[in-house]
Design a protein around this motif. Structure first.
Motif, PDB file in Angstrom:
ATOM      1  N   ALA A   1       2.595  -6.860   1.221  1.00 50.94           N
ATOM      2  CA  ALA A   1       2.498  -6.877   2.681  1.00 50.94           C
ATOM      3  C   ALA A   1       3.299  -5.731   3.293  1.00 50.94           C
ATOM      4  O   ALA A   1       2.863  -5.090   4.256  1.00 50.94           O
ATOM      5  N   LEU A   2       4.481  -5.452   2.735  1.00 52.67           N
ATOM      6  CA  LEU A   2       5.289  -4.337   3.222  1.00 52.67           C
ATOM      7  C   LEU A   2       4.573  -3.013   2.988  1.00 52.67           C
ATOM      8  O   LEU A   2       4.566  -2.127   3.849  1.00 52.67           O
ATOM      9  N   ALA A   3       3.959  -2.877   1.816  1.00 53.51           N
ATOM     10  CA  ALA A   3       3.222  -1.655   1.501  1.00 53.51           C
ATOM     11  C   ALA A   3       2.027  -1.486   2.426  1.00 53.51           C
ATOM     12  O   ALA A   3       1.769  -0.390   2.940  1.00 53.51           O
ATOM     13  N   LYS A   4       1.304  -2.560   2.651  1.00 55.40           N
ATOM     14  CA  LYS A   4       0.143  -2.510   3.534  1.00 55.40           C
ATOM     15  C   LYS A   4       0.541  -2.075   4.938  1.00 55.40           C
ATOM     16  O   LYS A   4      -0.121  -1.229   5.550  1.00 55.40           O
ATOM     17  N   SER A   5       1.638  -2.633   5.444  1.00 53.49           N
ATOM     18  CA  SER A   5       2.121  -2.282   6.778  1.00 53.49           C
ATOM     19  C   SER A   5       2.566  -0.831   6.851  1.00 53.49           C
ATOM     20  O   SER A   5       2.270  -0.112   7.812  1.00 53.49           O
ATOM     21  N   ASP A   6       3.277  -0.375   5.820  1.00 52.54           N
ATOM     22  CA  ASP A   6       3.763   0.999   5.797  1.00 52.54           C
ATOM     23  C   ASP A   6       2.590   1.985   5.749  1.00 52.54           C
ATOM     24  O   ASP A   6       2.580   2.990   6.465  1.00 52.54           O
ATOM     25  N   LEU A   7       1.613   1.709   4.914  1.00 47.22           N
ATOM     26  CA  LEU A   7       0.450   2.585   4.809  1.00 47.22           C
ATOM     27  C   LEU A   7      -0.352   2.602   6.106  1.00 47.22           C
ATOM     28  O   LEU A   7      -0.866   3.655   6.518  1.00 47.22           O
ATOM     29  N   ALA A   8      -0.460   1.452   6.758  1.00 44.66           N
ATOM     30  CA  ALA A   8      -1.245   1.356   7.993  1.00 44.66           C
ATOM     31  C   ALA A   8      -0.701   2.259   9.091  1.00 44.66           C
ATOM     32  O   ALA A   8      -1.456   2.764   9.927  1.00 44.66           O
ATOM     33  N   ARG A   9       0.605   2.478   9.079  1.00 43.67           N
ATOM     34  CA  ARG A   9       1.202   3.362  10.097  1.00 43.67           C
ATOM     35  C   ARG A   9       0.718   4.802   9.940  1.00 43.67           C
ATOM     36  O   ARG A   9       0.835   5.597  10.871  1.00 43.67           O
ATOM     37  N   SER A  10       0.178   5.116   8.769  1.00 42.77           N
ATOM     38  CA  SER A  10      -0.388   6.447   8.534  1.00 42.77           C
ATOM     39  C   SER A  10      -1.912   6.414   8.507  1.00 42.77           C
ATOM     40  O   SER A  10      -2.551   7.383   8.087  1.00 42.77           O
ATOM     41  N   GLY A  11      -2.487   5.293   8.912  1.00 38.95           N
ATOM     42  CA  GLY A  11      -3.939   5.174   8.937  1.00 38.95           C
ATOM     43  C   GLY A  11      -4.561   4.944   7.582  1.00 38.95           C
ATOM     44  O   GLY A  11      -5.738   5.230   7.372  1.00 38.95           O
ATOM     45  N   LEU A  12      -3.785   4.404   6.638  1.00 41.24           N
ATOM     46  CA  LEU A  12      -4.259   4.193   5.281  1.00 41.24           C
ATOM     47  C   LEU A  12      -4.337   2.709   4.940  1.00 41.24           C
ATOM     48  O   LEU A  12      -3.632   1.885   5.529  1.00 41.24           O
ATOM     49  N   THR A  13      -5.182   2.393   3.989  1.00 40.60           N
ATOM     50  CA  THR A  13      -5.336   1.021   3.520  1.00 40.60           C
ATOM     51  C   THR A  13      -4.902   0.923   2.057  1.00 40.60           C
ATOM     52  O   THR A  13      -4.656   1.934   1.392  1.00 40.60           O
ATOM     53  N   LEU A  14      -4.856  -0.295   1.556  1.00 46.30           N
ATOM     54  CA  LEU A  14      -4.530  -0.494   0.142  1.00 46.30           C
ATOM     55  C   LEU A  14      -5.599   0.121  -0.760  1.00 46.30           C
ATOM     56  O   LEU A  14      -5.296   0.652  -1.826  1.00 46.30           O
ATOM     57  N   ASP A  15      -6.852   0.050  -0.328  1.00 47.70           N
ATOM     58  CA  ASP A  15      -7.924   0.661  -1.116  1.00 47.70           C
ATOM     59  C   ASP A  15      -7.776   2.179  -1.152  1.00 47.70           C
ATOM     60  O   ASP A  15      -8.028   2.810  -2.185  1.00 47.70           O
ATOM     61  N   ASP A  16      -7.370   2.773  -0.026  1.00 45.25           N
ATOM     62  CA  ASP A  16      -7.113   4.223   0.000  1.00 45.25           C
ATOM     63  C   ASP A  16      -6.044   4.572  -1.033  1.00 45.25           C
ATOM     64  O   ASP A  16      -6.168   5.555  -1.775  1.00 45.25           O
ATOM     65  N   ALA A  17      -4.999   3.765  -1.053  1.00 45.16           N
ATOM     66  CA  ALA A  17      -3.898   4.014  -1.981  1.00 45.16           C
ATOM     67  C   ALA A  17      -4.366   3.913  -3.421  1.00 45.16           C
ATOM     68  O   ALA A  17      -4.022   4.749  -4.262  1.00 45.16           O
ATOM     69  N   GLU A  18      -5.171   2.904  -3.716  1.00 44.60           N
ATOM     70  CA  GLU A  18      -5.652   2.725  -5.088  1.00 44.60           C
ATOM     71  C   GLU A  18      -6.474   3.929  -5.545  1.00 44.60           C
ATOM     72  O   GLU A  18      -6.327   4.399  -6.681  1.00 44.60           O
ATOM     73  N   ARG A  19      -7.312   4.431  -4.650  1.00 44.15           N
ATOM     74  CA  ARG A  19      -8.132   5.597  -5.009  1.00 44.15           C
ATOM     75  C   ARG A  19      -7.270   6.818  -5.300  1.00 44.15           C
ATOM     76  O   ARG A  19      -7.655   7.698  -6.077  1.00 44.15           O
ATOM     77  N   GLU A  20      -6.106   6.882  -4.681  1.00 44.98           N
ATOM     78  CA  GLU A  20      -5.215   8.023  -4.874  1.00 44.98           C
ATOM     79  C   GLU A  20      -4.259   7.839  -6.056  1.00 44.98           C
ATOM     80  O   GLU A  20      -3.458   8.721  -6.347  1.00 44.98           O
ATOM     81  N   GLY A  21      -4.328   6.674  -6.706  1.00 43.31           N
ATOM     82  CA  GLY A  21      -3.394   6.403  -7.793  1.00 43.31           C
ATOM     83  C   GLY A  21      -2.025   5.975  -7.312  1.00 43.31           C
ATOM     84  O   GLY A  21      -1.072   5.895  -8.092  1.00 43.31           O
ATOM     85  N   ILE A  22      -1.907   5.707  -6.021  1.00 47.55           N
ATOM     86  CA  ILE A  22      -0.646   5.260  -5.420  1.00 47.55           C
ATOM     87  C   ILE A  22      -0.508   3.757  -5.650  1.00 47.55           C
ATOM     88  O   ILE A  22      -1.492   3.019  -5.537  1.00 47.55           O
ATOM     89  N   PHE A  23       0.693   3.284  -5.963  1.00 50.15           N
ATOM     90  CA  PHE A  23       0.861   1.869  -6.244  1.00 50.15           C
ATOM     91  C   PHE A  23       2.217   1.371  -5.750  1.00 50.15           C
ATOM     92  O   PHE A  23       3.116   2.155  -5.444  1.00 50.15           O
TER      93      PHE A  23
END
Length: 218
Positions: free
Chosen positions: A44-66
């Motif tokens: 949930a913390l990761a999702k919130s942090d990514l959302a502030r940059s306009g990113l989703t968890l799926d975006d992160a997965e595609r980038e290899g970010i975890f």
């Protein structure tokens, strides 16, 4: 050799990454439907942090970010706090590495999701392994083949991995720097950055809007 555990939507599994430090690191990609992933609180913390940059968890997965509950499980130089991990790659597409004590180690940066409670440098928001030096961040969604050829003439340079991923997601070729002065190696332009910009006609430098407080931007 990668940091992220490779997965399909139907099969999420942990994989160990044995680095030159001689230990096995356990990591997982972002998934919301399996118990093997980091805790729901960290997710949930990761999702919130990514959302502030306009990113989703799926975006992160595609980038290899975890995300991990304990960043020190990825690299012992990191604080034992929940974090988002950004693996780096070179301009030629290979995983970025650095040499320390005669060993070649994988390069990544950690974005802490909780206060470390430590003094700098571990008290900062971002962290990277000791001795890793200046590294350039190329999002996976950036077409390196096009950038090295004649097809891509414009590119943006931003401060931070998340901004680079967000712009690349929007279709804007983008490269990330870890800081405004993180473009040099040995007093010269970083070789990866030099190679990336060699055939570009226009380079747009878009740093954070804190010009009043950062002499490096001024």
């Amino acid at each position: 050799m990668t940091y992220a555990a490779m997965t399909s939507r139907a099969n999420v599994r942990r994989e160990g990454v044995t680095g030159a430090l001689g230990h096995t690191t356990k990591t997982t990609v972002f998934r919301q439907d399996k118990s093997e992933v980091c805790t729901s609180r960290t997710l949930a913390l990761a999702k919130s942090d990514l959302a502030r940059s306009g990113l989703t968890l799926d975006d992160a997965e595609r980038e290899g970010i975890f995300a991990v509950d304990d960043a020190s499980s990825v690299n012992p130089d990191f604080a034992a706090k929940p974090a988002i991990i950004f693996p780096f790659r070179r301009f030629d597409g290979r995983p970025a590495t650095f040499e320390r004590d005669g060993n070649m180690l994988l390069m990544c940066r950690a974005r802490y999701l909780a206060h470390t409670g430590l003094l700098p440098p571990k008290g900062r928001k971002y962290d990277q392994p000791a001795g890793s030096g200046v590294q350039i961040y190329f999002p996976r969604s950036l077409d390196l083949a096009a950038l090295s050829g004649e097809d891509m003439t414009d590119v943006c340079i931003v401060e931070g991995e998340k901004k680079a991923v967000a712009l690349a997601k929007a279709g804007i070729p983008c490269i990330g720097l870890s800081g405004v002065d993180c473009f040099r190696q040995g007093g010269a332009l970083h070789p990866d950055l030099e190679a990336a910009l060699a055939k570009c006609e226009r380079v747009y430098i878009v740093f954070d809007s804190d010009i009043a407080t950062k002499p490096g931007i001024q």
